[in-house]
Write an enzyme that holds these catalytic residues in place. Structure first.
Site, PDB file in Angstrom:
ATOM      1  N   LYS A  13      35.608 -78.164 -27.286  1.00 52.45           N
ATOM      2  CA  LYS A  13      35.306 -77.505 -28.565  1.00 52.45           C
ATOM      3  C   LYS A  13      36.525 -76.809 -29.147  1.00 52.45           C
ATOM      4  O   LYS A  13      36.810 -76.938 -30.324  1.00 52.45           O
ATOM      5  CB  LYS A  13      34.261 -76.385 -28.397  1.00 52.45           C
ATOM      6  CG  LYS A  13      32.920 -76.777 -27.945  1.00 52.45           C
ATOM      7  CD  LYS A  13      31.988 -75.557 -27.942  1.00 52.45           C
ATOM      8  CE  LYS A  13      32.469 -74.396 -27.088  1.00 52.45           C
ATOM      9  NZ  LYS A  13      32.257 -74.541 -25.662  1.00 52.45           N
ATOM     10  N   ARG A  88      25.791 -67.804 -29.058  1.00 53.51           N
ATOM     11  CA  ARG A  88      25.655 -68.254 -27.677  1.00 53.51           C
ATOM     12  C   ARG A  88      24.262 -68.029 -27.126  1.00 53.51           C
ATOM     13  O   ARG A  88      24.010 -68.352 -25.972  1.00 53.51           O
ATOM     14  CB  ARG A  88      26.646 -67.473 -26.824  1.00 53.51           C
ATOM     15  CG  ARG A  88      27.642 -68.324 -26.087  1.00 53.51           C
ATOM     16  CD  ARG A  88      28.564 -67.368 -25.366  1.00 53.51           C
ATOM     17  NE  ARG A  88      29.419 -67.998 -24.426  1.00 53.51           N
ATOM     18  CZ  ARG A  88      30.626 -68.479 -24.719  1.00 53.51           C
ATOM     19  NH1 ARG A  88      31.079 -68.442 -25.931  1.00 53.51           N
ATOM     20  NH2 ARG A  88      31.359 -68.988 -23.764  1.00 53.51           N
ATOM     21  N   ARG A 127      41.909 -77.345 -16.117  1.00 53.21           N
ATOM     22  CA  ARG A 127      42.450 -76.422 -17.118  1.00 53.21           C
ATOM     23  C   ARG A 127      42.899 -75.113 -16.458  1.00 53.21           C
ATOM     24  O   ARG A 127      43.863 -74.487 -16.894  1.00 53.21           O
ATOM     25  CB  ARG A 127      41.351 -76.134 -18.157  1.00 53.21           C
ATOM     26  CG  ARG A 127      41.743 -75.162 -19.221  1.00 53.21           C
ATOM     27  CD  ARG A 127      40.653 -75.034 -20.273  1.00 53.21           C
ATOM     28  NE  ARG A 127      39.600 -74.114 -19.866  1.00 53.21           N
ATOM     29  CZ  ARG A 127      38.499 -73.863 -20.579  1.00 53.21           C
ATOM     30  NH1 ARG A 127      38.286 -74.496 -21.713  1.00 53.21           N
ATOM     31  NH2 ARG A 127      37.615 -72.999 -20.157  1.00 53.21           N
ATOM     32  N   ARG A 133      43.517 -69.104 -16.677  1.00 57.46           N
ATOM     33  CA  ARG A 133      42.474 -68.194 -17.136  1.00 57.46           C
ATOM     34  C   ARG A 133      41.729 -67.582 -15.957  1.00 57.46           C
ATOM     35  O   ARG A 133      41.338 -68.285 -15.037  1.00 57.46           O
ATOM     36  CB  ARG A 133      41.494 -68.950 -18.034  1.00 57.46           C
ATOM     37  CG  ARG A 133      41.687 -68.631 -19.496  1.00 57.46           C
ATOM     38  CD  ARG A 133      40.816 -69.477 -20.360  1.00 57.46           C
ATOM     39  NE  ARG A 133      39.389 -69.186 -20.193  1.00 57.46           N
ATOM     40  CZ  ARG A 133      38.464 -69.598 -21.054  1.00 57.46           C
ATOM     41  NH1 ARG A 133      38.812 -70.292 -22.106  1.00 57.46           N
ATOM     42  NH2 ARG A 133      37.198 -69.320 -20.849  1.00 57.46           N
ATOM     43  N   ARG A 144      29.159 -69.531 -15.614  1.00 57.98           N
ATOM     44  CA  ARG A 144      29.255 -69.757 -17.068  1.00 57.98           C
ATOM     45  C   ARG A 144      28.424 -70.962 -17.487  1.00 57.98           C
ATOM     46  O   ARG A 144      27.759 -70.934 -18.516  1.00 57.98           O
ATOM     47  CB  ARG A 144      30.720 -69.922 -17.482  1.00 57.98           C
ATOM     48  CG  ARG A 144      31.465 -68.574 -17.515  1.00 57.98           C
ATOM     49  CD  ARG A 144      32.964 -68.728 -17.334  1.00 57.98           C
ATOM     50  NE  ARG A 144      33.599 -69.513 -18.363  1.00 57.98           N
ATOM     51  CZ  ARG A 144      34.681 -70.272 -18.155  1.00 57.98           C
ATOM     52  NH1 ARG A 144      35.237 -70.358 -16.962  1.00 57.98           N
ATOM     53  NH2 ARG A 144      35.201 -70.948 -19.144  1.00 57.98           N
TER      54      ARG A 144
HETATM   55  P1  ADP Z   1      34.035 -70.692 -22.380  1.00 53.39           P
HETATM   56  O1  ADP Z   1      33.243 -71.338 -23.479  1.00 53.39           O
HETATM   57  O2  ADP Z   1      34.952 -71.633 -21.693  1.00 53.39           O
HETATM   58  O3  ADP Z   1      33.195 -69.897 -21.434  1.00 53.39           O
HETATM   59  P2  ADP Z   1      35.060 -68.724 -24.293  1.00 53.39           P
HETATM   60  O4  ADP Z   1      36.499 -68.501 -24.556  1.00 53.39           O
HETATM   61  O5  ADP Z   1      34.206 -69.244 -25.386  1.00 53.39           O
HETATM   62  O6  ADP Z   1      35.040 -69.665 -23.034  1.00 53.39           O
HETATM   63  O7  ADP Z   1      34.394 -67.371 -23.775  1.00 53.39           O
HETATM   64  C1  ADP Z   1      34.928 -66.638 -22.699  1.00 53.39           C
HETATM   65  C2  ADP Z   1      34.013 -65.451 -22.370  1.00 53.39           C
HETATM   66  O8  ADP Z   1      33.954 -64.566 -23.504  1.00 53.39           O
HETATM   67  C3  ADP Z   1      32.547 -65.788 -22.079  1.00 53.39           C
HETATM   68  O9  ADP Z   1      32.351 -66.177 -20.727  1.00 53.39           O
HETATM   69  C4  ADP Z   1      31.881 -64.449 -22.410  1.00 53.39           C
HETATM   70  O10 ADP Z   1      32.081 -63.490 -21.387  1.00 53.39           O
HETATM   71  C5  ADP Z   1      32.664 -63.983 -23.625  1.00 53.39           C
HETATM   72  N1  ADP Z   1      32.064 -64.458 -24.895  1.00 53.39           N
HETATM   73  C6  ADP Z   1      32.611 -65.341 -25.767  1.00 53.39           C
HETATM   74  N2  ADP Z   1      31.797 -65.549 -26.815  1.00 53.39           N
HETATM   75  C7  ADP Z   1      30.700 -64.801 -26.607  1.00 53.39           C
HETATM   76  C8  ADP Z   1      29.486 -64.587 -27.308  1.00 53.39           C
HETATM   77  N3  ADP Z   1      29.221 -65.229 -28.462  1.00 53.39           N
HETATM   78  N4  ADP Z   1      28.569 -63.724 -26.793  1.00 53.39           N
HETATM   79  C9  ADP Z   1      28.819 -63.084 -25.637  1.00 53.39           C
HETATM   80  N5  ADP Z   1      29.929 -63.243 -24.911  1.00 53.39           N
HETATM   81  C10 ADP Z   1      30.863 -64.085 -25.367  1.00 53.39           C
END
Ligand code: ADP
Length: 191
Positions: A13, A88, A127, A133, A144
């Site tokens: 994405k 989310r 990754r 990360r 996750r």
């Molecule tokens: P990934 O999709 O690989 O888990 P992201 O960069 O989208 O990575 O998100 C990393 C972390 O940031 C998530 O595991 C969560 O802790 C937090 N996060 C991101 N977006 C949201 C959201 N919309 N609501 C709650 N937590 C979020």
């Protein structure tokens, strides 16, 4: 265009969203990137969310919704945006619907990058080596993905009901997926 990308971790994405942002001149609004930037800058928000990101749990809706509400009000988002990592869960999807309705805007397309778990896990682990990360350890990856299935996947139906969900083949290579994206966005442009 007001766009949203949806799909599990490792589906590509972020990569696709960055490319769309550059080609269609839209700000790429990624909640994960915003939280990581806050952590790197050592802000209050960053201190609050750092342990949450490290564990793979979701940041409380109140904080996340406020962050997006502010961001969508920035001048560069007036002409459109591409949202990545938000919403989310159902509560965030409802909050986004309300936010957009209030400003008289709607989503033009929801790009859905679907991917089987084994491919997602494999991609995230490789990754991890490249990006370092903190949340790309096997335990946190598993957590996750579990949260994705429990909380995020149900909102696919929320968006399917709008008739604007575009399913894409996220297991294919980056360029092939991007050409699917371009075909879909071409149709949005003509709608
Ligand atoms: P990934 O999709 O690989 O888990 P992201 O960069 O989208 O990575 O998100 C990393 C972390 O940031 C998530 O595991 C969560 O802790 C937090 N996060 C991101 N977006 C949201 C959201 N919309 N609501 C709650 N937590 C979020």
């Amino acid at each position: 265009m007001n766009l949203l990308v949806l799909g599990p971790q490792g589906a590509g994405k972020g990569t696709q969203a960055k490319r769309i942002a550059a080609d269609y001149n839209l700000p790429h609004i990624s909640t994960g990137d915003m939280f990581r930037a806050a952590i790197a800058a050592g802000t209050e928000l960053g201190k609050r969310v750092a342990p949450i990101l490290a564990s793979g749990e979701l940041v409380p809706d109140q904080l996340t919704v406020a962050l997006i509400q502010d961001r969508l009000g920035d001048p560069d988002a007036v002409g459109g945006f591409i949202l990545d990592g938000f919403p989310r869960n159902e509560a965030q999807a409802d909050a986004l619907d309300e936010m957009l309705a209030r400003i008289g805007r709607g989503l033009d397309a929801i790009l859905f990058f679907d991917l089987p778990d084994d491919v997602a896990t494999e991609r995230m682990l490789s990754r991890a080596v490249a990006e370092g990360r903190a949340d790309d350890t096997p335990d946190v990856i598993e957590r996750r993905l579990a949260i994705y299935h429990a909380e995020t996947e149900p909102i696919v139906e929320h968006y399917r009901a709008t008739g604007k969900l575009v399913p894409l083949h996220a297991e294919l290579d980056v360029d092939t997926v991007y050409s699917e994206v371009q075909d879909a966005l071409g149709m949005v442009g003509n709608r």
